[in-house]
Motif scaffolding. Structure first.
Motif, PDB file in Angstrom:
ATOM      1  N   ASP A  17      -7.587   1.243  15.740  1.00  0.00           N
ATOM      2  CA  ASP A  17      -6.263   1.584  15.210  1.00  0.00           C
ATOM      3  C   ASP A  17      -6.441   2.442  13.953  1.00  0.00           C
ATOM      4  O   ASP A  17      -6.717   1.922  12.877  1.00  0.00           O
ATOM      5  N   PHE A  18      -6.300   3.748  14.116  1.00  0.00           N
ATOM      6  CA  PHE A  18      -6.502   4.653  12.983  1.00  0.00           C
ATOM      7  C   PHE A  18      -5.304   4.692  12.040  1.00  0.00           C
ATOM      8  O   PHE A  18      -5.337   5.386  11.033  1.00  0.00           O
ATOM      9  N   ASP A  19      -4.262   3.934  12.330  1.00  0.00           N
ATOM     10  CA  ASP A  19      -3.135   3.792  11.412  1.00  0.00           C
ATOM     11  C   ASP A  19      -3.318   2.602  10.476  1.00  0.00           C
ATOM     12  O   ASP A  19      -2.525   2.395   9.567  1.00  0.00           O
ATOM     13  N   SER A  20      -4.372   1.843  10.678  1.00  0.00           N
ATOM     14  CA  SER A  20      -4.638   0.659   9.870  1.00  0.00           C
ATOM     15  C   SER A  20      -4.995   1.042   8.437  1.00  0.00           C
ATOM     16  O   SER A  20      -5.686   2.034   8.200  1.00  0.00           O
ATOM     17  N   ASP A  21      -4.524   0.252   7.491  1.00  0.00           N
ATOM     18  CA  ASP A  21      -4.926   0.424   6.094  1.00  0.00           C
ATOM     19  C   ASP A  21      -6.232  -0.313   5.807  1.00  0.00           C
ATOM     20  O   ASP A  21      -6.702  -0.326   4.664  1.00  0.00           O
ATOM     21  N   PHE A  22      -6.794  -0.928   6.825  1.00  0.00           N
ATOM     22  CA  PHE A  22      -8.045  -1.664   6.692  1.00  0.00           C
ATOM     23  C   PHE A  22      -9.013  -1.209   7.773  1.00  0.00           C
ATOM     24  O   PHE A  22      -9.638  -2.016   8.452  1.00  0.00           O
ATOM     25  N   LEU A  23      -9.110   0.101   7.934  1.00  0.00           N
ATOM     26  CA  LEU A  23      -9.923   0.696   8.986  1.00  0.00           C
ATOM     27  C   LEU A  23     -11.362   0.195   8.940  1.00  0.00           C
ATOM     28  O   LEU A  23     -11.957  -0.116   9.964  1.00  0.00           O
TER      29      LEU A  23
END
Length: 76
Positions: A17-23
């Motif tokens: 999930d490249f929209d994650s703020d915890f990539l």
């Protein structure tokens, strides 16, 4: 640049999930290596282990900033 990077990374790592703020937390060592190799190939920059930090891999935006920084250094 961001959408170009997103598109390429989603092709090589479709379950991330490249929209994650915890990539960084979503990636294993293979995922990190894949990102480094992909960005290096796309932009002709050198990325290595020292570039793998929670700050640089926090989000897609931070990866874009890493690439921009490397491109700026290469231009010097």
């Amino acid at each position: 640049m961001k959408e170009e990077i997103r598109k390429r990374l989603e092709e090589v790592l479709p379950i991330v999930d490249f929209d994650s703020d915890f990539l960084f937390q979503e990636l294993d060592s293979l995922g990190i290596t894949t990102i480094l190799m992909t960005l290096s190939d796309m932009y002709g920059i050198e990325l290595d282990r020292k570039d793998v930090t929670p700050k640089n891999f926090k989000s897609l935006d931070s990866l874009v900033e890493l690439v921009k920084t490397k491109l700026g250094k290469d231009a010097d």
